[in-house]
Scaffold this active site. Structure first.
Site, mmCIF file in Angstrom:
data_model
loop_
_atom_site.group_PDB
_atom_site.id
_atom_site.type_symbol
_atom_site.label_atom_id
_atom_site.label_comp_id
_atom_site.label_asym_id
_atom_site.label_seq_id
_atom_site.Cartn_x
_atom_site.Cartn_y
_atom_site.Cartn_z
ATOM 1 N N TYR A 56 63.429 8.887 38.522
ATOM 2 C CA TYR A 56 64.825 9.031 38.943
ATOM 3 C C TYR A 56 65.113 10.463 39.380
ATOM 4 C CZ TYR A 56 69.950 8.593 38.600
ATOM 5 O OH TYR A 56 71.304 8.593 38.859
ATOM 6 N N LYS A 109 66.336 11.714 43.103
ATOM 7 C CA LYS A 109 67.621 12.390 43.310
ATOM 8 C C LYS A 109 67.436 13.806 43.850
ATOM 9 C CE LYS A 109 70.268 8.974 42.176
ATOM 10 N NZ LYS A 109 71.150 8.329 43.154
HETATM 11 C C1 LIG Z 1 69.317 17.655 23.790
HETATM 12 C C2 LIG Z 1 69.957 16.454 24.401
HETATM 13 C C3 LIG Z 1 69.827 16.491 25.903
HETATM 14 C C4 LIG Z 1 70.376 15.211 26.489
HETATM 15 C C5 LIG Z 1 70.189 15.230 27.961
HETATM 16 C C6 LIG Z 1 70.580 13.898 28.523
HETATM 17 C C7 LIG Z 1 70.985 14.079 29.958
HETATM 18 C C8 LIG Z 1 71.677 12.854 30.479
HETATM 19 C C9 LIG Z 1 72.680 13.262 31.534
HETATM 20 C C10 LIG Z 1 72.707 12.232 32.594
HETATM 21 C C11 LIG Z 1 73.663 12.620 33.719
HETATM 22 C C12 LIG Z 1 73.397 11.853 34.981
HETATM 23 C C13 LIG Z 1 73.029 10.422 34.691
HETATM 24 C C14 LIG Z 1 72.668 9.672 35.920
HETATM 25 O O1 LIG Z 1 72.370 10.198 36.972
HETATM 26 C C15 LIG Z 1 72.650 8.210 35.750
HETATM 27 C C16 LIG Z 1 71.528 7.874 34.811
HETATM 28 O O2 LIG Z 1 70.385 8.148 35.074
HETATM 29 S S1 LIG Z 1 71.993 7.162 33.327
HETATM 30 C C17 LIG Z 1 70.411 7.033 32.495
HETATM 31 C C18 LIG Z 1 69.998 8.370 31.870
HETATM 32 N N1 LIG Z 1 68.753 8.149 31.158
HETATM 33 C C19 LIG Z 1 68.341 8.898 30.122
HETATM 34 O O3 LIG Z 1 68.951 9.897 29.749
HETATM 35 C C20 LIG Z 1 67.080 8.439 29.418
HETATM 36 C C21 LIG Z 1 67.490 7.945 28.050
HETATM 37 N N2 LIG Z 1 66.309 7.561 27.266
HETATM 38 C C22 LIG Z 1 65.866 6.279 27.269
HETATM 39 O O4 LIG Z 1 66.352 5.407 27.968
HETATM 40 C C23 LIG Z 1 64.731 5.972 26.332
HETATM 41 O O5 LIG Z 1 64.598 7.050 25.404
HETATM 42 C C24 LIG Z 1 63.379 5.808 27.047
HETATM 43 C C25 LIG Z 1 63.395 4.474 27.819
HETATM 44 C C26 LIG Z 1 63.105 6.970 27.974
HETATM 45 C C27 LIG Z 1 62.258 5.771 25.986
HETATM 46 O O6 LIG Z 1 62.620 4.804 25.010
HETATM 47 P P1 LIG Z 1 61.808 4.766 23.638
HETATM 48 O O7 LIG Z 1 60.340 4.822 23.933
HETATM 49 O O8 LIG Z 1 62.382 3.631 22.856
HETATM 50 O O9 LIG Z 1 62.143 6.144 22.905
HETATM 51 P P2 LIG Z 1 63.543 6.502 22.189
HETATM 52 O O10 LIG Z 1 64.700 6.004 22.989
HETATM 53 O O11 LIG Z 1 63.465 6.129 20.754
HETATM 54 O O12 LIG Z 1 63.543 8.106 22.318
HETATM 55 C C28 LIG Z 1 62.560 8.856 21.578
HETATM 56 C C29 LIG Z 1 63.202 10.182 21.277
HETATM 57 O O13 LIG Z 1 63.467 10.876 22.519
HETATM 58 C C30 LIG Z 1 64.846 11.169 22.588
HETATM 59 N N3 LIG Z 1 65.300 11.060 23.970
HETATM 60 C C31 LIG Z 1 65.132 10.004 24.769
HETATM 61 N N4 LIG Z 1 65.670 10.256 25.985
HETATM 62 C C32 LIG Z 1 66.195 11.505 25.923
HETATM 63 C C33 LIG Z 1 66.894 12.332 26.856
HETATM 64 N N5 LIG Z 1 67.164 11.908 28.093
HETATM 65 N N6 LIG Z 1 67.290 13.542 26.475
HETATM 66 C C34 LIG Z 1 67.018 13.972 25.208
HETATM 67 N N7 LIG Z 1 66.353 13.246 24.255
HETATM 68 C C35 LIG Z 1 65.959 12.015 24.647
HETATM 69 C C36 LIG Z 1 65.522 10.153 21.701
HETATM 70 O O14 LIG Z 1 66.775 10.628 21.316
HETATM 71 C C37 LIG Z 1 64.540 10.059 20.569
HETATM 72 O O15 LIG Z 1 64.712 11.190 19.767
HETATM 73 P P3 LIG Z 1 64.466 11.082 18.169
HETATM 74 O O16 LIG Z 1 64.872 12.413 17.646
HETATM 75 O O17 LIG Z 1 62.983 10.780 18.057
HETATM 76 O O18 LIG Z 1 65.321 9.947 17.699
HETATM 77 N N1 LIG Z 2 76.717 6.540 36.372
HETATM 78 C C1 LIG Z 2 76.305 7.784 36.335
HETATM 79 O O1 LIG Z 2 76.393 8.468 35.302
HETATM 80 C C2 LIG Z 2 75.686 8.404 37.532
HETATM 81 C C3 LIG Z 2 75.341 7.668 38.667
HETATM 82 N N2 LIG Z 2 74.760 8.321 39.734
HETATM 83 C C4 LIG Z 2 74.414 7.581 40.939
HETATM 84 O O2 LIG Z 2 75.574 6.969 41.468
HETATM 85 C C5 LIG Z 2 75.213 5.783 42.172
HETATM 86 C C6 LIG Z 2 76.031 4.626 41.651
HETATM 87 O O3 LIG Z 2 75.726 4.496 40.287
HETATM 88 P P1 LIG Z 2 76.620 3.591 39.301
HETATM 89 O O4 LIG Z 2 77.833 3.143 40.004
HETATM 90 O O5 LIG Z 2 76.697 4.303 38.024
HETATM 91 O O6 LIG Z 2 75.619 2.371 39.088
HETATM 92 P P2 LIG Z 2 75.892 0.804 39.100
HETATM 93 O O7 LIG Z 2 74.659 0.215 38.550
HETATM 94 O O8 LIG Z 2 77.212 0.498 38.524
HETATM 95 O O9 LIG Z 2 75.990 0.478 40.682
HETATM 96 C C7 LIG Z 2 74.847 0.554 41.510
HETATM 97 C C8 LIG Z 2 75.051 -0.484 42.602
HETATM 98 O O10 LIG Z 2 73.969 -0.379 43.515
HETATM 99 C C9 LIG Z 2 73.564 -1.683 43.862
HETATM 100 N N3 LIG Z 2 72.160 -1.675 44.310
HETATM 101 C C10 LIG Z 2 71.067 -1.511 43.540
HETATM 102 N N4 LIG Z 2 69.960 -1.603 44.292
HETATM 103 C C11 LIG Z 2 70.372 -1.835 45.574
HETATM 104 C C12 LIG Z 2 69.704 -2.041 46.786
HETATM 105 N N5 LIG Z 2 68.356 -2.048 46.844
HETATM 106 N N6 LIG Z 2 70.442 -2.243 47.895
HETATM 107 C C13 LIG Z 2 71.796 -2.280 47.836
HETATM 108 N N7 LIG Z 2 72.496 -2.102 46.703
HETATM 109 C C14 LIG Z 2 71.781 -1.880 45.585
HETATM 110 C C15 LIG Z 2 73.738 -2.497 42.590
HETATM 111 O O11 LIG Z 2 73.802 -3.881 42.863
HETATM 112 C C16 LIG Z 2 75.035 -1.918 42.044
HETATM 113 O O12 LIG Z 2 76.151 -2.630 42.483
HETATM 114 C C17 LIG Z 2 73.711 5.611 41.955
HETATM 115 O O13 LIG Z 2 73.022 6.129 43.067
HETATM 116 C C18 LIG Z 2 73.429 6.472 40.726
HETATM 117 O O14 LIG Z 2 72.097 6.930 40.709
HETATM 118 C C19 LIG Z 2 74.512 9.653 39.731
HETATM 119 C C20 LIG Z 2 74.834 10.400 38.634
HETATM 120 C C21 LIG Z 2 75.462 9.836 37.464
#
Ligand SMILES: CCCCCCCCCCCCCC(=O)CC(=O)SCCNC(=O)CCNC(=O)[C@H](O)C(C)(C)COP(=O)(O)OP(=O)(O)OC[C@H]1O[C@@H](n2cnc3c(N)ncnc32)[C@H](O)[C@@H]1OP(=O)(O)O
Ligand SMILES: NC(=O)C1=CN([C@@H]2O[C@H](COP(=O)(O)OP(=O)(O)OC[C@H]3O[C@@H](n4cnc5c(N)ncnc54)[C@H](O)[C@@H]3O)[C@@H](O)[C@H]2O)C=CC1
Length: 259
Positions: free
Chosen positions: A167, A171
């Site tokens: 991701y 981005k």
């Molecule tokens: C110090 C804290 C820093 C936090 C930073 C987080 C930043 C997030 C800001 C996002 C802003 C923009 C978001 C966006 O563009 C839209 C998105 O992408 S939303 C999705 C964001 N995704 C994540 O942040 C990843 C989250 N993590 C997971 O989904 C799972 O951990 C993962 C699938 C990667 C692995 O799962 P699993 O193997 O089950 O491990 P655990 O979940 O148990 O995690 C193990 C351990 O690691 C810690 N951890 C996991 N992810 C993060 C992370 N992103 N930042 C910091 N730490 C993380 C988790 O808490 C566990 O810690 P323990 O102390 O061992 O419990």
């Molecule tokens: N929610 C958040 O915290 C953040 C989101 N973003 C970005 O903002 C954008 C929108 O995110 P959200 O609204 O949060 O997610 P969302 O999951 O609510 O919406 C994403 C939309 O994109 C559509 N989509 C997925 N794959 C597609 C494809 N191949 N063709 C056409 N449409 C498709 C999905 O059907 C869904 O409606 C994304 O690019 C995401 O990465 C960035 C930073 C933070």
């Protein structure tokens, strides 16, 4: 001073328009007078967005054809090309505002990240924006129309994140693609900018483990997650002539997270 209908002559294509941020953007652009072409992989979700805009199919609908829904997978070259063809056929002009909002996550730590999860995220988040930006720019340049292209990146593209090598790469790539497009298209009157949201309340962030949500919310200077409307505010500005001398910019909408 922004006029309430500063987008009244615009046709806006929004991809990901069925999702949290894309729907909020579609609603805001329509509220400022734009005709909206709402596209999503989930066609039903795109149609629901159009109904929210008072588009065809609702009692209090806007004048027929004010808005329209399109189903397309932006990661597929033919679909992206057909999308722009369909939008131009529907509205008899190319979209002057193009917001690429479609995006996915397939989070996993690097040590376990599958090639498929890497490929899927790059295909939608980066290649999808390449395909839509290219098709839209070709339509605008060949018709001699100016435009504003707004690509939704993420603050993660700037700072990285555990579990998001795919991701984050996608981005970060959006930022570089948009800056390069801005350099090429400025002479054609087409502006290209990136928006970098932080943690926004949408279905995408509902998948984040609670322990991570708790961690990151405490790191946000404004102490709360953002709303989709916070992103839509900035997109509407970049879509309008109020940002007429801004191109190649990356605008963070994060509550100060990772400033
Ligand atoms: C110090 C804290 C820093 C936090 C930073 C987080 C930043 C997030 C800001 C996002 C802003 C923009 C978001 C966006 O563009 C839209 C998105 O992408 S939303 C999705 C964001 N995704 C994540 O942040 C990843 C989250 N993590 C997971 O989904 C799972 O951990 C993962 C699938 C990667 C692995 O799962 P699993 O193997 O089950 O491990 P655990 O979940 O148990 O995690 C193990 C351990 O690691 C810690 N951890 C996991 N992810 C993060 C992370 N992103 N930042 C910091 N730490 C993380 C988790 O808490 C566990 O810690 P323990 O102390 O061992 O419990
Ligand atoms: N929610 C958040 O915290 C953040 C989101 N973003 C970005 O903002 C954008 C929108 O995110 P959200 O609204 O949060 O997610 P969302 O999951 O609510 O919406 C994403 C939309 O994109 C559509 N989509 C997925 N794959 C597609 C494809 N191949 N063709 C056409 N449409 C498709 C999905 O059907 C869904 O409606 C994304 O690019 C995401 O990465 C960035 C930073 C933070």
């Amino acid at each position: 001073m922004a006029s309430p209908l500063r987008l009244r002559s615009a046709l806006a294509l929004v991809t990901g328009a069925g999702g949290g941020i894309g729907r909020a953007i579609s609603v805001r652009l329509a509220a400022e007078g734009a005709a909206v072409a709402a596209c999503d992989l989930d066609g039903a979700a795109a149609r629901e967005t159009v109904q929210l805009l008072g588009g065809p199919g609702t009692e209090e609908g806007a004048p027929r054809g004010a808005h329209a829904a399109f189903q397309a997978d932006v990661s597929e070259a033919g679909a992206a090309r057909r999308l722009l063809e369909q939008v131009q056929a529907c509205f008899s002009r190319p979209p002057s505002v193009v917001v690429s909002c479609a995006g996915i996550t397939r989070d996993e730590f690097l040590l376990h990240m599958s090639e498929d999860n890497w490929d899927k995220v790059i295909a939608v988040n980066l290649k999808g924006i390449f395909l839509v930006t290219q098709a839209a720019a070709q339509a605008l340049v060949s018709s001699g129309c100016p435009g504003s292209i707004i690509n939704i990146s993420s603050i993660i593209g700037k700072v990285g994140n555990m579990g998001q090598t795919n991701y984050a790469a996608s981005k970060a790539g959006v930022i570089g693609l948009t800056q390069s497009a801005a350099r090429e298209l400025g002479r054609h009157g087409i502006r290209c900018n990136s928006v970098l949201p932080g943690f926004i309340r949408t279905p995408m962030t509902q998948k984040v483990p609670q322990k991570v949500l708790d961690k990151v919310t405490g790191m946000i200077p404004m102490a709360h997650m953002g709303n989709p409307e916070d992103v839509a505010d900035v997109v509407a500005f970049l879509a309008s002539e109020d940002s007429g001398y801004i191109t190649g910019a990356s605008v963070e909408v994060t509550g100060g997270l990772f400033m």
